[in-house]
Each structure stands twice: as structure tokens, then as C-alpha cells.
Enzyme design. Structure first.
Site, PDB file in Angstrom:
ATOM      1  N   HIS A   8       0.845  -1.202   0.000  1.00  0.00           N
ATOM      2  CA  HIS A   8       0.000   0.000   0.000  1.00  0.00           C
ATOM      3  C   HIS A   8       0.877   1.246   0.000  1.00  0.00           C
ATOM      4  O   HIS A   8       2.097   1.166   0.099  1.00  0.00           O
ATOM      5  CB  HIS A   8      -0.993  -0.024   1.172  1.00  0.00           C
ATOM      6  CG  HIS A   8      -0.364   0.069   2.534  1.00  0.00           C
ATOM      7  ND1 HIS A   8       0.503  -0.878   3.021  1.00  0.00           N
ATOM      8  CD2 HIS A   8      -0.489   1.002   3.521  1.00  0.00           C
ATOM      9  CE1 HIS A   8       0.874  -0.548   4.249  1.00  0.00           C
ATOM     10  NE2 HIS A   8       0.294   0.591   4.577  1.00  0.00           N
ATOM     11  N   HIS A  13       1.343   3.829   1.994  1.00  0.00           N
ATOM     12  CA  HIS A  13       1.864   4.552   3.163  1.00  0.00           C
ATOM     13  C   HIS A  13       3.394   4.630   3.083  1.00  0.00           C
ATOM     14  O   HIS A  13       4.056   3.685   2.639  1.00  0.00           O
ATOM     15  CB  HIS A  13       1.419   3.863   4.468  1.00  0.00           C
ATOM     16  CG  HIS A  13       0.020   4.258   4.865  1.00  0.00           C
ATOM     17  ND1 HIS A  13      -0.786   3.479   5.657  1.00  0.00           N
ATOM     18  CD2 HIS A  13      -0.706   5.365   4.558  1.00  0.00           C
ATOM     19  CE1 HIS A  13      -1.948   4.087   5.829  1.00  0.00           C
ATOM     20  NE2 HIS A  13      -1.927   5.229   5.169  1.00  0.00           N
ATOM     21  N   ASP A  55       5.873   4.374   5.075  1.00  0.00           N
ATOM     22  CA  ASP A  55       6.785   3.387   5.671  1.00  0.00           C
ATOM     23  C   ASP A  55       6.874   2.109   4.832  1.00  0.00           C
ATOM     24  O   ASP A  55       7.610   1.189   5.170  1.00  0.00           O
ATOM     25  CB  ASP A  55       6.398   3.069   7.125  1.00  0.00           C
ATOM     26  CG  ASP A  55       4.993   2.512   7.288  1.00  0.00           C
ATOM     27  OD1 ASP A  55       4.088   2.941   6.549  1.00  0.00           O
ATOM     28  OD2 ASP A  55       4.795   1.631   8.159  1.00  0.00           O
ATOM     29  N   HIS A  56       6.150   2.091   3.692  1.00  0.00           N
ATOM     30  CA  HIS A  56       6.227   0.930   2.792  1.00  0.00           C
ATOM     31  C   HIS A  56       6.769   1.293   1.407  1.00  0.00           C
ATOM     32  O   HIS A  56       7.094   0.406   0.630  1.00  0.00           O
ATOM     33  CB  HIS A  56       4.834   0.274   2.657  1.00  0.00           C
ATOM     34  CG  HIS A  56       4.342  -0.262   3.966  1.00  0.00           C
ATOM     35  ND1 HIS A  56       4.350  -1.589   4.277  1.00  0.00           N
ATOM     36  CD2 HIS A  56       3.882   0.388   5.068  1.00  0.00           C
ATOM     37  CE1 HIS A  56       3.900  -1.754   5.521  1.00  0.00           C
ATOM     38  NE2 HIS A  56       3.611  -0.566   6.014  1.00  0.00           N
ATOM     39  N   HIS A  61      -7.398  -1.779   5.591  1.00  0.00           N
ATOM     40  CA  HIS A  61      -6.523  -0.756   6.155  1.00  0.00           C
ATOM     41  C   HIS A  61      -7.128   0.612   5.842  1.00  0.00           C
ATOM     42  O   HIS A  61      -8.175   0.689   5.205  1.00  0.00           O
ATOM     43  CB  HIS A  61      -5.123  -0.947   5.537  1.00  0.00           C
ATOM     44  CG  HIS A  61      -4.039  -0.198   6.246  1.00  0.00           C
ATOM     45  ND1 HIS A  61      -3.930  -0.140   7.608  1.00  0.00           N
ATOM     46  CD2 HIS A  61      -2.966   0.512   5.762  1.00  0.00           C
ATOM     47  CE1 HIS A  61      -2.864   0.578   7.932  1.00  0.00           C
ATOM     48  NE2 HIS A  61      -2.266   0.994   6.837  1.00  0.00           N
ATOM     49  N   ASP A  79      -0.536  -3.709   5.515  1.00  0.00           N
ATOM     50  CA  ASP A  79      -1.066  -3.427   6.841  1.00  0.00           C
ATOM     51  C   ASP A  79      -2.549  -3.778   6.836  1.00  0.00           C
ATOM     52  O   ASP A  79      -3.248  -3.454   5.873  1.00  0.00           O
ATOM     53  CB  ASP A  79      -0.905  -1.937   7.157  1.00  0.00           C
ATOM     54  CG  ASP A  79       0.556  -1.525   7.343  1.00  0.00           C
ATOM     55  OD1 ASP A  79       1.446  -2.392   7.301  1.00  0.00           O
ATOM     56  OD2 ASP A  79       0.800  -0.318   7.505  1.00  0.00           O
TER      57      ASP A  79
HETATM   58 ZN    ZN Z   1       2.887   0.340   7.836  1.00  0.00          ZN
HETATM   59 ZN    ZN Z   2      -0.195   1.486   6.513  1.00  0.00          ZN
END
Ligand code: ZN
Ligand code: ZN
Length: 320
Positions: free
Chosen positions: A62, A64, A66-67, A139, A210
Site C-alpha cells: 500500500h 503509506h 513506511d512501505h 486498512h 497493513d
Molecule cells: Zn505500515
Molecule cells: Zn499502513
């Protein structure tokens, strides 16, 4: 088939854990597939046994940060390192626009072919040895879980059986190995399939992050050899999990149990469970193991070789 965790923290990196990424090393070919690419993933790759020059596919769960924030840096470095192999990137529809915008505003150009594929539930990639499927998770933004399935391999040719039947070694063994029907010099007709050993089951790796607990994750992980599932929060913090659509350790364990997987590995931990705090990751592990005993905690650079499951009929011996 081996997975290496390159980042196991949720949201932000900590001193001991980077943000999400996993490298999958394929058997018998010099290829690495990456699952998510949080900021700093290229640094983690440099400290790992994996070679970024071998990355051929990147699967993004996804959008976000942090990915995905490590993706452009990694791709830029791969180009400078003289890597000219094509890289295929799979992820949500928005990924293509994100990459195009980054290229445009940083005036960067890929030094090798890059193909971005927007995924929809179902098969996203397949070849003679592997199939990758994805399913939607639950998510705050569209997120996908991935399953990599290795195809079943034909069993080894049973030389002993062929010799016992008086079939002389030679090209005929090759034909039987390929499953052909062969007429022997003495007139007997033998079938290749009768000389095939037990087929080797393919291995299956599933990555779900997530997400909060969802039935799609259970369906995707059905019977997998290893399920990597996020466990951002401890059971005690379930309210936060519901609010932010993340999983608790117990939710991850319930997915593993319902899907009948062989091994669960938890990842994507909130930094709030760092050593010295009231609740720690050992508590999350204990909570999960109470539901699903075959649970382990991921840490950065933890490598897990997915074992090949042996289906031996000998297991039936001894009944009665
Ligand atoms: Zn995450
Ligand atoms: Zn996420």
C-alpha cells in the site's frame, strides 16, 4: 526459498528496526523479489546477504510512506550501479502516478527498463515455477496481501524400480523421466508415470500488512508454509488497532489458526513496545503463541528458509 526481513518496525524506524521490507530469495535462480520498500531499504540491503542487483520484482502492499519511501532511492542506486535488468513493480493503482511524479520533479530517469503494474485481486504474476496472487486487506488506504506459490515439482525418477524390471539404463530412462510411454526391445510397453517418485509440494509464502483482522487474509493464507502478518499492537491496545486499522498479536494468530498455516512470523511492531516499556514484544509473542504456538517474532536481518514439506506415505506405517 528464503525470506530476509529488512525492516520490522511500523511507521517510523527505531535504532534496532527499520521500516517495512522483506527480500525473497528464489531457489535455483539468482533473483530477489522485494515486498515493500520503506525508507532506508537500500542501506539494509547493503548490510544483508541479498544483492540489490538481483532484484527483479517489487511487490508493494500500500501507499503509506513506511512501505514505499525507499523505492525511488533504491531504483536510482540500482541504475548507478550499472544494473540494466528490467524491474517489474506491482502495487496499488496510485503507485504508477507516484513514481512518475518522483521522476518528474527530481528529473531522474531510470537507467534500465521499469514496468509498473497496478494490481487487482487475483493472479498478478506467474511463470513456470511460481504464481503470485493478491487479495485486498482492510486498512485506512487500499492495501493488498501477497501470496507466492511455488508450483509442485514432479517426483524423482525411480531408478531402482526400472532396474528391478530389467530395463537397461540408457536414453530410455530419459524418455520415462519425461513421462513418455516406451516400447522396450522385448516388446513390453511401460509408462513413464509409473516410475515417478512422490511429487514435491511447492512452498507458499504469504505476506499480510497493513491490515486489521480480515477474512480475505485468512483466505489468502490458506495452508501456507509461512505467513508473515503484521502485529502492530499488543492485545491490550486493541482499541488502537481498531482505530488505525492495524492488527494485534492475537488477531495475527487468529488468521494463522483459521488459515491452517505451518508457521507464523509477526512483524511491523509499534515502537511503543521497545525494551524498558511496560509491554514488550515478548508479551506480543506470548499472546500470539497462546492461540497459535508456531509463532515467531521477526527482527531486522532475520532470515527464514521455508522448508519443503515432505509427504511421505511411510508416515502411515505402524498403524495398529
Ligand atoms: Zn505500515
Ligand atoms: Zn499502513
Amino acid at each position: 526459498m528464503e525470506i530476509t526481513f529488512l525492516g520490522t518496525s511500523s511507521g517510523v524506524p527505531t535504532r534496532g528496526r527499520n521500516v517495512s521490507s522483506i527480500g525473497l530469495k528464489l531457489p535455483q535462480r539468482p533473483e530477489v523479489w522485494l515486498f515493500d520498500c520503506g525508507e532506508g531499504t537500500q542501506h539494509q540491503l547493503l548490510r544483508s546477504e541479498l544483492k540489490s542487483s538481483q532484484i527483479r520484482r517489487v511487490f508493494v502492499t500500500h501507499m503509506h510512506g513506511d512501505h514505499i519511501f525507499g523505492l525511488m532511492g533504491l531504483l536510482a542506486s540500482c541504475g548507478l550501479a550499472g544494473n540494466n535488468h528490467r524491474v517489474d513493480i506491482y502495487g496499488p493503482e496510485d503507485l504508477s502516478g507516484y513514481i512518475k511524479a518522483c521522476l518528474r520533479y527530481s528529473q531522474m530517469r531510470f537507467a534500465f527498463p521499469v514496468q509498473v503494474h497496478g494490481v487487482t485481486p487475483g493472479v498478478v504474476y506467474e511463470d513456470g515455477e511460481f504464481q503470485v496472487t493478491c487479495a485486498p486487506l482492510k486498512h485506512r488506504v487500499p492495501a493488498f496481501g501477497y501470496r507466492v506459490g511455488e508450483r509442485q515439482r514432479a517426483g524423482e525418477f525411480d531408478v531402482g524400480k526400472a532396474q528391478k524390471l530389467g530395463i537397461p539404463p540408457g536414453p530410455v530412462y530419459g524418455r520415462l523421466k519425461r513421462g513418455e510411454t516406451v516400447t522396450l526391445p522385448d516388446g513390453r510397453v511401460v509408462e513413464g508415470k509409473d516410475f515417478a517418485g512422490i511429487p514435491q509440494a511447492g512452498r507458499h509464502f504469504v505476506y499480510c500488512t497493513d491490515t486489521i483482522y480480515c477474512d480475505q487474509a485468512v483466505a489468502l493464507a490458506q495452508g501456507a508454509d509461512v505467513l508473515v502478518h503484521e502485529a502492530t499492537f499488543a492485545h491490550q491496545d486493541a482499541a488502537l488497532a481498531f482505530e488505525r486499522l492495524h492488527s494485534t498479536s492475537t488477531m495475527a494468530a487468529q488468521v494463522a489458526l483459521a488459515a491452517g498455516v505451518k508457521q507464523l512470523i509477526l512483524t511491523h511492531f509499534s515502537p511503543r513496545y521497545a525494551p524498558g516499556n511496560a509491554l514488550q514484544l515478548s508479551d506480543l509473542l506470548a499472546e500470539a503463541q497462546a492461540i497459535f504456538p508456531h509463532t515467531a517474532l521477526a527482527s531486522d536481518f532475520f532470515t527464514y528458509a521455508i522448508p519443503r514439506c515432505q509427504t511421505t506415505p511411510a508416515m502411515a506405517v505402524g498403524a495398529g
